[in-house]
Motif scaffolding. Structure first.
Motif, PDB file in Angstrom:
ATOM      1  N   ALA A  51       0.838  -1.199   0.000  1.00 37.49           N
ATOM      2  CA  ALA A  51       0.000   0.000   0.000  1.00 37.49           C
ATOM      3  C   ALA A  51       0.874   1.250   0.000  1.00 37.49           C
ATOM      4  CB  ALA A  51      -0.895  -0.003   1.238  1.00 37.49           C
ATOM      5  N   GLN A  52       0.237   2.369  -0.223  1.00 38.68           N
ATOM      6  CA  GLN A  52       0.931   3.642  -0.108  1.00 38.68           C
ATOM      7  C   GLN A  52       0.627   4.321   1.217  1.00 38.68           C
ATOM      8  OE1 GLN A  52      -0.649   4.879  -3.866  1.00 38.68           O
ATOM      9  NE2 GLN A  52       1.424   5.098  -4.684  1.00 38.68           N
ATOM     10  N   SER A  53      -0.444   3.864   1.879  1.00 43.64           N
ATOM     11  CA  SER A  53      -0.744   4.356   3.220  1.00 43.64           C
ATOM     12  C   SER A  53      -1.548   3.296   3.961  1.00 43.64           C
ATOM     13  CB  SER A  53      -1.522   5.679   3.169  1.00 43.64           C
ATOM     14  OG  SER A  53      -2.800   5.489   2.608  1.00 43.64           O
ATOM     15  N   ALA A 102     -13.719  -5.264   4.300  1.00 38.57           N
ATOM     16  CA  ALA A 102     -14.354  -4.635   3.138  1.00 38.57           C
ATOM     17  C   ALA A 102     -13.263  -4.173   2.176  1.00 38.57           C
ATOM     18  CB  ALA A 102     -15.205  -3.447   3.570  1.00 38.57           C
ATOM     19  N   ARG A 103     -13.677  -4.035   0.937  1.00 40.83           N
ATOM     20  CA  ARG A 103     -12.762  -3.605  -0.120  1.00 40.83           C
ATOM     21  C   ARG A 103     -13.510  -2.651  -1.034  1.00 40.83           C
ATOM     22  NH1 ARG A 103      -9.022  -7.346  -3.819  1.00 40.83           N
ATOM     23  NH2 ARG A 103      -8.723  -5.895  -5.532  1.00 40.83           N
ATOM     24  N   ILE A 104     -12.844  -1.569  -1.387  1.00 35.17           N
ATOM     25  CA  ILE A 104     -13.396  -0.628  -2.353  1.00 35.17           C
ATOM     26  C   ILE A 104     -12.346  -0.463  -3.442  1.00 35.17           C
ATOM     27  CG2 ILE A 104     -14.215   1.721  -2.753  1.00 35.17           C
ATOM     28  CD1 ILE A 104     -15.107   1.762   0.203  1.00 35.17           C
ATOM     29  N   GLU A 121     -11.045  13.504  -1.083  1.00 37.99           N
ATOM     30  CA  GLU A 121     -10.204  14.187  -0.093  1.00 37.99           C
ATOM     31  C   GLU A 121      -8.944  13.373   0.191  1.00 37.99           C
ATOM     32  OE1 GLU A 121     -10.368  14.467   4.714  1.00 37.99           O
ATOM     33  OE2 GLU A 121     -12.237  14.905   3.651  1.00 37.99           O
ATOM     34  N   LEU A 122      -9.101  12.067   0.308  1.00 35.90           N
ATOM     35  CA  LEU A 122      -7.972  11.201   0.629  1.00 35.90           C
ATOM     36  C   LEU A 122      -7.155  10.824  -0.611  1.00 35.90           C
ATOM     37  CD1 LEU A 122      -9.775   8.933   3.234  1.00 35.90           C
ATOM     38  CD2 LEU A 122      -8.156  10.795   3.695  1.00 35.90           C
ATOM     39  N   GLY A 123      -7.736  10.996  -1.783  1.00 38.06           N
ATOM     40  CA  GLY A 123      -7.020  10.710  -3.018  1.00 38.06           C
ATOM     41  C   GLY A 123      -6.784   9.238  -3.275  1.00 38.06           C
ATOM     42  N   TRP A 124      -7.678   8.404  -2.802  1.00 41.64           N
ATOM     43  CA  TRP A 124      -7.481   6.961  -2.922  1.00 41.64           C
ATOM     44  C   TRP A 124      -7.845   6.431  -4.298  1.00 41.64           C
ATOM     45  CZ3 TRP A 124     -10.173   5.334   2.229  1.00 41.64           C
ATOM     46  CH2 TRP A 124      -9.321   5.618   3.308  1.00 41.64           C
ATOM     47  N   GLN A 125      -7.170   5.359  -4.677  1.00 40.38           N
ATOM     48  CA  GLN A 125      -7.506   4.587  -5.871  1.00 40.38           C
ATOM     49  C   GLN A 125      -8.260   3.331  -5.441  1.00 40.38           C
ATOM     50  OE1 GLN A 125      -4.163   2.753  -7.773  1.00 40.38           O
ATOM     51  NE2 GLN A 125      -5.298   2.294  -9.630  1.00 40.38           N
ATOM     52  N   ALA A 126      -7.778   2.695  -4.379  1.00 41.71           N
ATOM     53  CA  ALA A 126      -8.398   1.482  -3.853  1.00 41.71           C
ATOM     54  C   ALA A 126      -8.048   1.375  -2.377  1.00 41.71           C
ATOM     55  CB  ALA A 126      -7.889   0.253  -4.602  1.00 41.71           C
ATOM     56  N   SER A 127      -8.912   0.703  -1.610  1.00 41.18           N
ATOM     57  CA  SER A 127      -8.677   0.588  -0.177  1.00 41.18           C
ATOM     58  C   SER A 127      -9.298  -0.696   0.364  1.00 41.18           C
ATOM     59  CB  SER A 127      -9.282   1.804   0.534  1.00 41.18           C
ATOM     60  OG  SER A 127      -8.841   1.881   1.863  1.00 41.18           O
ATOM     61  N   SER A 145      -4.353   1.491   1.818  1.00 42.33           N
ATOM     62  CA  SER A 145      -4.874   2.142   0.609  1.00 42.33           C
ATOM     63  C   SER A 145      -3.768   2.427  -0.394  1.00 42.33           C
ATOM     64  CB  SER A 145      -5.524   3.475   0.975  1.00 42.33           C
ATOM     65  OG  SER A 145      -6.523   3.285   1.946  1.00 42.33           O
ATOM     66  N   ARG A 146      -4.197   2.526  -1.638  1.00 38.78           N
ATOM     67  CA  ARG A 146      -3.324   2.972  -2.722  1.00 38.78           C
ATOM     68  C   ARG A 146      -3.876   4.291  -3.214  1.00 38.78           C
ATOM     69  NH1 ARG A 146      -1.242  -2.159  -6.170  1.00 38.78           N
ATOM     70  NH2 ARG A 146      -0.755  -3.427  -4.366  1.00 38.78           N
ATOM     71  N   LYS A 147      -2.988   5.172  -3.585  1.00 42.01           N
ATOM     72  CA  LYS A 147      -3.371   6.502  -4.068  1.00 42.01           C
ATOM     73  C   LYS A 147      -3.667   6.467  -5.557  1.00 42.01           C
ATOM     74  CE  LYS A 147      -2.600   9.288  -0.506  1.00 42.01           C
ATOM     75  NZ  LYS A 147      -3.473  10.328  -0.075  1.00 42.01           N
ATOM     76  N   GLU A 148      -4.399   7.483  -6.011  1.00 44.64           N
ATOM     77  CA  GLU A 148      -4.655   7.657  -7.443  1.00 44.64           C
ATOM     78  C   GLU A 148      -3.328   7.803  -8.165  1.00 44.64           C
ATOM     79  OE1 GLU A 148      -7.225   7.590  -9.440  1.00 44.64           O
ATOM     80  OE2 GLU A 148      -8.788   7.393  -7.941  1.00 44.64           O
ATOM     81  N   VAL A 149      -3.253   7.343  -9.386  1.00 44.29           N
ATOM     82  CA  VAL A 149      -2.055   7.507 -10.201  1.00 44.29           C
ATOM     83  C   VAL A 149      -1.773   8.989 -10.333  1.00 44.29           C
ATOM     84  CG1 VAL A 149      -1.045   7.105 -12.470  1.00 44.29           C
ATOM     85  CG2 VAL A 149      -2.529   5.370 -11.436  1.00 44.29           C
ATOM     86  N   GLY A 150      -0.519   9.368 -10.114  1.00 47.84           N
ATOM     87  CA  GLY A 150      -0.151  10.774 -10.199  1.00 47.84           C
ATOM     88  C   GLY A 150      -0.229  11.478  -8.870  1.00 47.84           C
ATOM     89  N   GLU A 151      -0.729  10.785  -7.823  1.00 52.02           N
ATOM     90  CA  GLU A 151      -0.805  11.397  -6.493  1.00 52.02           C
ATOM     91  C   GLU A 151       0.533  11.270  -5.806  1.00 52.02           C
ATOM     92  OE1 GLU A 151      -3.511  12.865  -4.622  1.00 52.02           O
ATOM     93  OE2 GLU A 151      -4.305  13.002  -6.613  1.00 52.02           O
TER      94      GLU A 151
END
Length: 151
Positions: A51-53, A102-104, A121-127, A145-151
């Motif tokens: 993950a990135q966070s 849970a997964r989004i 707000e959190l800039g997530w791609q998936a969590s 969580s993983r951030k959006e590409v480019g974040e």
């Protein structure tokens, strides 16, 4: 050969998980503070899931409070003690309501405006998230969580 490679990857994953559990158990045995333990759990979960966070939060009914967090980029770390409103169709709400993981996978999976705003707000791609249970009740959540590409 592919089967053997998958087996080895599976064994490596189990070894990584066991090593993470040993590191956390060592902290518990040493009497680490709640904040230090939550920060370590966040770091271990983040690493295990690439993950990135990651964070450990306490659910207080109307809010969720960050107990510990970790991020690849320390700028993205939510400080311990930060309080976020609870509600909508957020990852936290899904975990609390079901007392299950849970997964989004994207913003498209969210049903409420509140959840979509929090996601942006959190800039997530998936969590992903899982409940922390105490006395058969949801006490909190651990999430990665993983951030959006480019974040």
């Amino acid at each position: 050969m592919a089967l053997e490679t998958r087996r080895l990857e599976g064994l490596e994953r189990v070894a990584d998980e066991q090593a993470a559990l040993r590191r956390i158990a060592t902290l518990v045995a040493a009497g680490a503070s709640e904040a230090d333990l939550a920060a370590a759990v966040s770091s271990e979960v983040g690493g295990l899931f690439a993950a990135q966070s990651a964070s450990v939060v306490r659910w207080d009914g109307d809010t969720i409070r960050v107990i510990g967090s970790w991020a690849v980029d320390s700028v993205d770390v939510r400080p311990a003690g930060a309080v976020l409103s609870y509600g909508g169709d957020t990852l936290a709400a899904r975990v609390v309501q079901t007392a299950a993981p849970a997964r989004i996978d994207s913003v498209d999976d969210l049903k409420t405006e509140f959840a979509r705003q929090r996601w942006a707000e959190l800039g997530w791609q998936a969590s992903i998230g899982a409940p922390i249970m105490v006395d058969r009740k949801v006490w909190g959540i651990v999430a990665a969580s993983r951030k959006e590409v480019g974040e």
